[in-house]
Every structure is written in C-alpha cells, then in structure tokens.
Design an enzyme around this catalytic site. Structure first.
Site, short mmCIF file in Angstrom:
data_model
loop_
_atom_site.label_atom_id
_atom_site.label_comp_id
_atom_site.label_asym_id
_atom_site.label_seq_id
_atom_site.Cartn_x
_atom_site.Cartn_y
_atom_site.Cartn_z
N THR A 41 0.76 -1.13 0.15
CA THR A 41 -0.05 -0.07 0.18
C THR A 41 0.94 1.42 -0.06
O THR A 41 0.32 2.20 -0.59
CB THR A 41 -0.91 -0.02 1.29
OG1 THR A 41 -2.00 -1.12 1.11
CG2 THR A 41 -1.72 1.11 1.58
N TYR A 55 -8.30 0.39 -3.09
CA TYR A 55 -7.31 1.05 -4.25
C TYR A 55 -6.50 -0.22 -4.67
O TYR A 55 -6.44 -1.28 -4.44
CB TYR A 55 -6.59 1.75 -3.28
CG TYR A 55 -5.96 1.36 -2.16
CD1 TYR A 55 -4.59 0.57 -2.14
CD2 TYR A 55 -6.75 1.41 -0.78
CE1 TYR A 55 -4.18 -0.12 -1.10
CE2 TYR A 55 -5.97 0.74 0.11
CZ TYR A 55 -4.87 -0.09 0.05
OH TYR A 55 -4.31 -0.67 1.34
N SER A 88 1.24 -7.58 -0.61
CA SER A 88 2.14 -8.77 0.14
C SER A 88 1.11 -9.86 0.38
O SER A 88 1.68 -11.11 0.78
CB SER A 88 2.52 -7.90 1.44
OG SER A 88 1.80 -7.96 2.56
N THR A 121 1.79 -4.26 4.25
CA THR A 121 1.56 -4.63 5.76
C THR A 121 0.93 -6.06 5.91
O THR A 121 1.20 -6.52 7.16
CB THR A 121 0.68 -3.51 6.49
OG1 THR A 121 -0.69 -3.55 5.99
CG2 THR A 121 1.16 -2.20 6.17
N ASP A 122 0.35 -6.69 5.40
CA ASP A 122 -0.43 -7.66 5.48
C ASP A 122 0.31 -9.09 5.86
O ASP A 122 0.23 -9.65 6.68
CB ASP A 122 -1.23 -8.33 4.25
CG ASP A 122 -2.49 -7.48 3.98
OD1 ASP A 122 -2.65 -6.55 4.97
OD2 ASP A 122 -3.14 -7.46 3.18
N LYS A 194 0.42 -7.69 13.03
CA LYS A 194 -0.69 -6.74 12.53
C LYS A 194 -1.81 -7.12 13.18
O LYS A 194 -2.37 -8.04 13.11
CB LYS A 194 -0.70 -6.76 11.07
CG LYS A 194 -1.92 -5.99 10.35
CD LYS A 194 -1.88 -5.99 8.77
CE LYS A 194 -2.84 -5.03 8.39
NZ LYS A 194 -2.94 -4.74 6.88
N GLU A 315 -1.34 -28.71 27.20
CA GLU A 315 -2.70 -29.37 26.83
C GLU A 315 -2.40 -30.60 26.12
O GLU A 315 -3.26 -31.31 25.20
CB GLU A 315 -3.21 -28.37 25.79
CG GLU A 315 -3.75 -27.22 26.46
CD GLU A 315 -4.79 -27.56 27.64
OE1 GLU A 315 -5.64 -28.32 27.48
OE2 GLU A 315 -4.76 -26.86 28.81
#
Ligand code: SIN
Length: 358
Positions: A41, A55, A88, A121-122, A194, A315
């Site tokens: 972006t 966009y 990304s 950023t992803d 993120k 667990e």
C-alpha cells in the site's frame, strides 16, 4: 558606490561559498541507506483522495517513493532498488530468498550503512521475522509500509518512510535485529504483528511491547529482544533456492482432520496447528497429527489466541507425541521458523530447542 556594491556582492558570495563548504563535510558524513522496494500500500494508488479501501497496491516504483519524501536526504544519502512489485498477500518464498540474498550482498559492502525495505503490511511480520533469522549483518534493516495509499488524504506512507530512513541511519539500531517501523514506533521482528485491518496504529507487539519511538528525526530505543537473530543465527540461505512446505491449520469447534490430511497428501514437511486456547487440539485432529508425525511430518502446536506462551506438555503430552510447541510465536511466525528449522534437522527435540532460542 559601485565599489561598495561590489564589496557587498563579494562578501556575500564569500559567505555563501563558506556556507556551502561548511555543509560539504556534513553531507559527506551522512549515513548511506539503501531502500529495497517490494510493493504494498505504501506504493499504492487510489482513484481519489478519500479512497482508503479497494485501491491498487504496488503501483509506484521506488524512485517515486524517494522523490515524494525529499526530507530523507537530510538524514541520509539514499538510493533505491526495486526487488519486487507485489501486494504482500502475494508474497512468496522466492521473493524472500531473493530479498534476503540481496540484503546480505548489499550489507557486506562498505558502501551501505543500513537498509529500508518497503513492503505491504499484510505479511510484513513474516518477511521481517524471516530476515531476522537469515540476515548476516549487524547493520540496521528496517521494514516499513503504510495503511493508506500514497494518493489518500493523510497518507501515512511519507512520514513512515522518513522515520524508517531515520532508524536505518541510526547507529543505535545496529545489532537489534530486523525492525518494523510504522506510526512512530519501532518494533522487533520476532514480536510484532498486524492487529487491525485498517487503523494506522495496527502494528503491535502484544506480549512484549515495542522497542522504541521515532520522533522528530531521532530513533530512541528503550529495550531489545533477548532471542537469537541475524549475526548469531545459524540459518543460512546463501545456497537455498526453495524452502520446505509448511502448512498452517486452524483450530475451531467441531473441527475435523480433512485439512490436515490434505496438507499431508500434498507433501507438507511440517504443520503448524493454530490451536484454541493454550494450543489445545480437537480429538480427531490430534489423532491425525500423531499419524502425520509418525510419517515424518514435523508438528508445531501454536495458538490462535494472539498472545501468551504455548506450554510444553500442557494441553498435549508433547514429549510422548514428539510434538514441538511454538513458545510465544504466533502461527505465521512459527511457520517461518519451522520452514527454516527443517533446512537443518527433522529431529523434533532439535526443532524444539530452536523454538526456545529464536
Ligand atoms: C499489502 O499488504 O500489500 C496490502 C495492504 C497494505 O500494504 O497495507
């Protein structure tokens, strides 16, 4: 009168010449920062100043990013290079390997003091952690992106990229591992994630906190990671042209082993299970994971919760089942470490040690 004017002209020329001369050594001393661009972006454009979703990411080339922030030339001598041009979500191991090899090549020379990587950023946190494990230099490597495209009102890219250059040019950033800088904060690659689909303060380090701030052209650090990285990391990509296949499976109510069986059939060498709570497993999935492990697939128990330690032998009986726990790594970071671990060993005990060291 003419003589006086001539003197004034000469005197002012001398002052200007001296000022230029005085500026010269300062300019020569500026740290040298290279920007490696991969898209995202931060290089995106929209149809109007109000468009902040829908966009097109990864449009502007690196030269345009540099030209848009002339202020960075005051803190560093900056050059750019385009490594990829992708949103990304389409980041691949092939780009990671190309990028890591280029970072190592550039930083091995005396000509560059730090690197900034522009990135969507992803999946930025995954690329950052991968580089944290395979870069062979103490020099700063800083990933930066933006949540709003370059054409948007209040675009965050310009200040973010300026701040990233400040951090990459800072001697204080040396030896701190790969860093992620957005929204005036500096985060370590291991801990950052993120956390929000659209807010500009989306990058957080949920358990352990960020490392410092960038403010008014100054990078200030308050802490650093204790985990191994960069020059102390054993991982080496110089001879790698691919990474082992590692899949992530998600835990949820009424789960089944369908996805796991498909992953194993597709040739996965490792599986990260993003379990519920403290990495807990649905019975049918647990059975499938045991069978996969016996076939040689490395199994890592992680958690979908987003913070906290996944406890070994908590667990599930990991010692008995030969499972590995992810410690505080989120599933996407655990996938990165497992893929690199599998380039060195398939022994679950050895892999577990790596998860506690990195
Ligand atoms: C991307 O990750 O490339 C798109 C989203 C962003 O950069 O914020």
């Amino acid at each position: 009168m003419r003589t006086r004017l001539a003197w004034v002209w000469m005197a002012s020329s001398l002052v200007l010449a001296n000022a230029a001369f005085a500026e010269e050594p300062a300019r020569q001393k500026l740290p040298r920062v290279k920007i490696l661009a991969t898209g995202g972006t931060i290089a995106g454009t929209g149809a109007s100043t109000t468009q902040t979703v829908g966009y097109t990411a990864a449009v502007l080339p690196v030269d345009r990013l540099l030209a848009g922030v002339p202020e960075m030339k005051k803190v560093a001598s900056v050059g750019g290079e385009q490594i990829a041009q992708v949103a990304s979500e389409n980041m691949t191991h092939a780009v990671w390997l190309k990028l890591a090899k280029r970072v190592n090549q550039v930083l091995a020379t005396d000509e560059v003091d730090g690197i900034v990587i522009t990135h969507g950023t992803d999946t930025m946190e995954e690329t950052a952690y991968f580089l944290n494990l395979v870069v062979k230099s103490d020099k700063p490597v800083v990933l930066v992106g933006a949540m709003r495209p370059a054409t948007a009102m209040s675009a965050d890219g310009p200040l973010n990229i300026y701040n990233a250059v400040v951090v990459a040019a800072s001697s204080e950033a040396r030896g701190k591992g790969v860093l992620v800088t957005l929204n005036d904060t500096i985060n370590g690659a291991r801990d950052v994630t993120k956390t929000n689909t659209s807010a500009v303060d989306t990058f957080r380090s949920p358990d352990l906190g960020f490392l410092g701030y960038v403010q008014d052209g100054r990078a200030v650090f308050y802490k650093q990671s204790t985990r191994l990285h960069t020059t102390r990391s054993v991982f080496d990509v110089s001879k790698l042209d691919a990474l082992p296949r590692v899949e992530i499976l998600y835990g949820y109510a009424n789960n089944s082993r369908v996805m796991l069986d498909a992953a194993v059939a597709a040739g996965a060498k490792g599986v990260v299970h993003a379990g519920v709570g403290n990495g807990s497993l649905f019975d049918e999935v647990k059975q499938g994971l045991c069978e996969a492990q016996k076939k040689g697939v490395a199994i890592v128990r992680s958690s979908r919760v987003g913070s906290g330690i996944v406890a070994r032998n908590g667990e599930a009986n990991d010692d008995e089942l030969h499972f590995v726990v992810s410690d505080t790594l989120n599933p996407q970071k655990a996938r990165v470490l497992l893929a690199l671990a599998l380039t060195r060993t398939s022994d679950p005990d050895e892999i577990q040690k790596l998860f506690y060291q990195y």
